[in-house]
Design a protein around this motif. Sequence first.
Motif, short mmCIF file in Angstrom:
data_model
loop_
_atom_site.label_atom_id
_atom_site.label_comp_id
_atom_site.label_asym_id
_atom_site.label_seq_id
_atom_site.Cartn_x
_atom_site.Cartn_y
_atom_site.Cartn_z
N ASP B 20 1.24 -11.49 -2.26
CA ASP B 20 2.50 -10.93 -1.78
C ASP B 20 2.99 -9.84 -2.70
N ALA B 21 2.91 -10.11 -4.00
CA ALA B 21 3.39 -9.14 -4.97
C ALA B 21 2.62 -7.84 -4.83
N ILE B 22 1.33 -7.94 -4.57
CA ILE B 22 0.52 -6.74 -4.42
C ILE B 22 0.91 -5.97 -3.17
N LEU B 23 1.10 -6.69 -2.07
CA LEU B 23 1.51 -6.00 -0.84
C LEU B 23 2.88 -5.37 -0.99
N ASP B 24 3.80 -6.12 -1.62
CA ASP B 24 5.13 -5.55 -1.85
C ASP B 24 5.04 -4.29 -2.69
N ALA B 25 4.26 -4.39 -3.76
CA ALA B 25 4.12 -3.25 -4.67
C ALA B 25 3.50 -2.07 -3.94
N ALA B 26 2.50 -2.36 -3.12
CA ALA B 26 1.83 -1.29 -2.39
C ALA B 26 2.83 -0.56 -1.49
N ALA B 33 6.30 7.05 -3.98
CA ALA B 33 5.45 8.12 -4.51
C ALA B 33 4.70 8.86 -3.43
N GLY B 34 4.77 8.35 -2.21
CA GLY B 34 4.05 9.02 -1.13
C GLY B 34 2.56 8.74 -1.17
N TYR B 35 1.90 9.25 -0.16
CA TYR B 35 0.47 9.00 -0.03
C TYR B 35 -0.31 9.57 -1.22
N SER B 36 0.15 10.68 -1.74
CA SER B 36 -0.59 11.29 -2.86
C SER B 36 -0.48 10.45 -4.11
N GLY B 37 0.60 9.68 -4.23
CA GLY B 37 0.78 8.87 -5.42
C GLY B 37 0.29 7.44 -5.23
N PHE B 38 -0.26 7.19 -4.06
CA PHE B 38 -0.68 5.83 -3.72
C PHE B 38 -2.10 5.56 -4.23
N SER B 39 -2.20 5.00 -5.40
CA SER B 39 -3.50 4.66 -5.97
C SER B 39 -3.54 3.18 -6.30
N ILE B 40 -4.73 2.63 -6.36
CA ILE B 40 -4.88 1.22 -6.70
C ILE B 40 -4.28 0.95 -8.08
N GLU B 41 -4.50 1.87 -8.96
CA GLU B 41 -3.95 1.71 -10.31
C GLU B 41 -2.43 1.58 -10.28
N ALA B 42 -1.81 2.46 -9.51
CA ALA B 42 -0.35 2.45 -9.43
C ALA B 42 0.15 1.14 -8.83
N VAL B 43 -0.54 0.68 -7.79
CA VAL B 43 -0.15 -0.57 -7.15
C VAL B 43 -0.29 -1.73 -8.14
N ALA B 44 -1.39 -1.75 -8.86
CA ALA B 44 -1.63 -2.82 -9.83
C ALA B 44 -0.56 -2.81 -10.92
N ARG B 46 2.45 -1.63 -10.76
CA ARG B 46 3.73 -2.05 -10.19
C ARG B 46 3.78 -3.56 -9.93
N ALA B 47 2.66 -4.10 -9.50
CA ALA B 47 2.63 -5.53 -9.16
C ALA B 47 2.36 -6.39 -10.40
N ARG B 48 2.16 -5.75 -11.54
CA ARG B 48 1.74 -6.47 -12.76
C ARG B 48 0.51 -7.32 -12.46
N ALA B 49 -0.39 -6.71 -11.74
CA ALA B 49 -1.63 -7.40 -11.38
C ALA B 49 -2.81 -6.62 -11.95
N GLY B 50 -3.92 -7.30 -12.06
CA GLY B 50 -5.12 -6.62 -12.52
C GLY B 50 -5.80 -5.91 -11.37
N LYS B 51 -6.40 -4.80 -11.65
CA LYS B 51 -7.13 -4.10 -10.60
C LYS B 51 -8.20 -4.98 -9.97
N PRO B 52 -8.95 -5.72 -10.76
CA PRO B 52 -9.99 -6.56 -10.14
C PRO B 52 -9.43 -7.52 -9.10
N THR B 53 -8.21 -8.00 -9.32
CA THR B 53 -7.61 -8.89 -8.34
C THR B 53 -7.45 -8.18 -7.00
N ILE B 54 -7.02 -6.94 -7.07
CA ILE B 54 -6.89 -6.18 -5.82
C ILE B 54 -8.25 -5.97 -5.19
N TYR B 55 -9.20 -5.52 -5.99
CA TYR B 55 -10.53 -5.25 -5.43
C TYR B 55 -11.19 -6.52 -4.91
#
Lengths: 218, 218
Positions: B20-26, B33-44, B46-55
Amino acid sequence: MGLDPGRRSIGARRNPDSADAILDAAEAVLVEAGYSGFSIEAVARRARAGKPTIYRWWPSKAALLFDLYQRLKRVDYPDTGNLEDDLVGFLKSLFSHWRETSSGSIFRSLIAEAQSDATVAAVLAEYTKGRHAHTGQMIERAKARGEVAADVDSTLVADLVASFAWTHLLTNRLDEDETTLRRAVGYLLKGIEADDAGSVDAAAVRRRRRRVVGRTTR
Amino acid sequence: MGLDPGRRSIGARRNPDSADAILDAAEAVLVEAGYSGFSIEAVARRARAGKPTIYRWWPSKAALLFDLYQRLKRVDYPDTGNLEDDLVGFLKSLFSHWRETSSGSIFRSLIAEAQSDATVAAVLAEYTKGRHAHTGQMIERAKARGEVAADVDSTLVADLVASFAWTHLLTNRLDEDETTLRRAVGYLLKGIEADDAGSVDAAAVRRRRRRVVGRTTR
DNA sequence: TGCACGAAACGGACCGTTTCGTTTCGTCGA
DNA sequence: TCGACGAAACGAAACGGTCCGTTTCGTGCA
């Protein structure tokens, strides 16, 4: 082209060979690697040019794409004296141009780019406004011939036609046959409503517009 | 959601809070930040999550966007007994939903993403096929009521309606008032051709279809 | 004991910019 | 007429930065 804006006095001029090589390379990269592989670095590599040279003349990837597009774009706005044929001819010409040259890929990329860059969006909006004006003229001509109702908003009609073209470009459906194009244009020109009984006259059919406020259900 | 495909035995389960936190953060990142600022890194971040968790749970940025979109998407397909009202209601509902939630940004991003990723394009095509089916049903219902001519290609009509919506989404024109929507739908339903003299009956007006082969001029 | 998690770091690609040495081409004086 | 000069464009290389997708690690829960 964004050439020679602030030239003051002497010095080497812009190298036209280089500019051509860059545009050629850009087109090749876009065709071969697609939009995802289209980077300034890749273009520079392919053109054997320095990145600064590209950045000097084109402020952004999108500017490069625009130049590329305008180098190719030649679409017919037919004038056959019949609106249906005009519109179908226009769509046919546009679709085949998009299909058979790199124009399609380029324009797709521009639209995609516009989704993440407001500047590109603005330029694209300006450009399409001009294009819609051309399409609008086809409708205005038909209006002058009495073929189209006088109170029709030709801008909106042009918008509908262009929308059809855009979505088909964006969803890889540029291969529609003429029958389908003619049918789509036909719906727009003649509507899709049933003719009712043959006894009812035209005006009445069209006047039968229920203006129900229509609470939308789930 | 792409959850838990190959679970074998014991061990920690997927943490729903994290998902949920990841989806909310996304969603937040996309909006802010718009589509140009929408990166996995940024989402991670914001969500205080690890990138591997998202992947681990979403194979691509697009998959994340899809989940995001389906979390929000609720659009009316009205059934008022009148096709014009149905279509106008649908467009109104869709436009306001796109405008007032993050759905618009998300769907725009998906379309943009599809331009550089064939997989996304395929999934998007499948999705829109389903949506067009819904719109097509509105037309089929009208056909059953005798409101629409029996030989009308409801898929093509749905395509025209959706095209209008897509382009307006992509070009930041979701603020059309109801009058414009009603006019656009009206063109599609009743056509734009002149009624000619009031004396001519409807069938004749519509039958007067010139099938000129139309050599297109420049 | 097995798996998800957060954190950190990886090599690689591309971004947009800076630096450097070279080439091109007007200009101006001899 | 010609050659030196300087301004500007050029290709090449390198910069710091961001993001990619992946790997490694230690922690914690079931």
